[in-house]
Design an enzyme around this catalytic site. Structure first.
Site, short mmCIF file in Angstrom:
data_model
loop_
_atom_site.label_atom_id
_atom_site.label_comp_id
_atom_site.label_asym_id
_atom_site.label_seq_id
_atom_site.Cartn_x
_atom_site.Cartn_y
_atom_site.Cartn_z
N ARG A 94 30.52 34.88 17.10
CA ARG A 94 29.96 36.19 17.44
C ARG A 94 28.47 36.13 17.73
NH1 ARG A 94 30.86 39.39 20.59
NH2 ARG A 94 33.02 39.09 19.96
N LYS A 129 8.83 46.02 25.60
CA LYS A 129 9.91 46.98 25.37
C LYS A 129 11.20 46.20 25.12
CE LYS A 129 7.69 50.55 28.15
NZ LYS A 129 7.74 51.38 29.37
N LYS A 161 -4.88 50.01 26.49
CA LYS A 161 -4.10 51.03 27.19
C LYS A 161 -4.72 52.41 26.98
CE LYS A 161 0.11 50.28 28.08
NZ LYS A 161 1.58 50.25 28.06
N GLU A 194 -5.95 49.08 31.18
CA GLU A 194 -5.14 50.04 31.93
C GLU A 194 -6.04 51.10 32.57
OE1 GLU A 194 -1.28 51.72 30.41
OE2 GLU A 194 -2.50 53.53 30.30
N ASP A 221 -1.75 51.94 36.42
CA ASP A 221 -0.60 52.59 35.81
C ASP A 221 -0.27 53.92 36.48
OD1 ASP A 221 1.41 52.64 33.70
OD2 ASP A 221 0.29 54.32 32.88
#
Length: 282
Positions: A94, A129, A161, A194, A221
């Site tokens: 698995r 992410k 950011k 950013e 961005d």
């Protein structure tokens, strides 16, 4: 976390105090074999991870790889075979499938997007992410699919950011403090900033070349493709450029044709369907 640590933790999560199904139904000395079958077309990823899992579960396994990481696969293909203690094959099954199915899905989608960049200078970047504690495998999968790994975590790059900028009191303050921090701590991390509009790009251009306020990469961005094109012209090769924010399959080519160096896409790892694979006795 390295790959071996991930495997140890994943096995501990799955096995607990024993694989009681295998222990109760399979003789301890039974020797069997199994093959990993492809049930869906795509790009295979996780073969090296599977080999590592098998080695941790039972170092006496014999694993024969027929299709390596990055190979194109179709239903009916056999990726690898494993032979050895039957109980241990079932214990490893698995975790091997969970990793390879997820990784192959990521590599397959990544390859599709990379192909859309053909003929441009742009390279595809992954992001943070990712699935907690599975990042090592997901980053491996994007690379197998042809993308470039961005920073692995918070520790290997300074990426300033929007929230950092707002909390720090602006771009100039954030960049100044970041450079001072690197000097004080003796680190040599890259600095990426950013930007959300032309004024912020111009601010980075003003301060990013100074000895005390170095910047390496400008992140553009949530600009539309025409905006990226304008900013790439404005930056004029003085910094590496990256585009991000809502870029998908339908818009990726338009962004790539702006001349930007990199395009980042969180969808590579957080919106993926696993590829259908199975491990079958034979």
């Amino acid at each position: 976390m390295n790959l071996n640590e991930f495997i140890q933790l994943a096995l501990a999560e799955d096995i607990g105090d024993g694989d009681h199904t295998s222990l109760s139904t399979i003789p301890a000395d039974a020797q069997k074999r199994a093959r990993l079958l492809v049930k869906e077309p795509g790009i295979v990823a996780g073969v090296d991870v599977a080999k590592a899992i098998f080695a941790v579960v039972d170092s006496t396994f014999t694993v024969d790889v027929l299709l390596p990481d990055g190979a194109s696969i179709i239903p009916g293909d056999i990726v690898l075979t494993v032979s050895g203690n039957a109980r241990n094959i079932l214990t490893a099954e698995r975790l091997v499938l969970n990793c390879m199915q997820r990784m192959s899905g990521i590599a397959t989608y990544t390859r599709q997007l990379v192909n859309l960049l053909e003929g441009t200078r742009a390279k595809l970047l992954d992001t943070r992410k990712t699935t907690p504690n599975f990042r090592i495998c997901e980053k491996m999968a994007t690379k197998i699919g042809g993308a470039v790994n961005h920073r692995f975590g918070l520790y290997d790059m300074i990426l300033i950011k929007d929230n950092h900028i707002d909390y720090a009191g602006g771009i100039t303050a954030a960049v100044t403090q970041a450079n001072a921090y690197l000097k004080e701590t003796g680190r040599s991390l890259r600095i990426e900033v950013e930007t959300r509009n032309q004024a912020e790009v111009e601010e980075v251009l003003r301060i990013g070349k100074a000895e005390q306020t170095r910047v390496d990469i400008i992140l553009l961005d949530n600009f539309k493709p025409e905006g990226i094109r304008d900013m790439v012209r404005l930056i004029d090769g003085q910094f590496v450029t990256e585009a991000s924010g809502g870029i998908n399959e339908s818009t990726l080519r338009a962004y790539a044709e702006t001349g930007v160096d990199y395009i980042s896409a969180g969808a590579l790892t957080h919106q993926i369907k696993s590829l259908d694979l199975s491990l079958k006795a034979y």
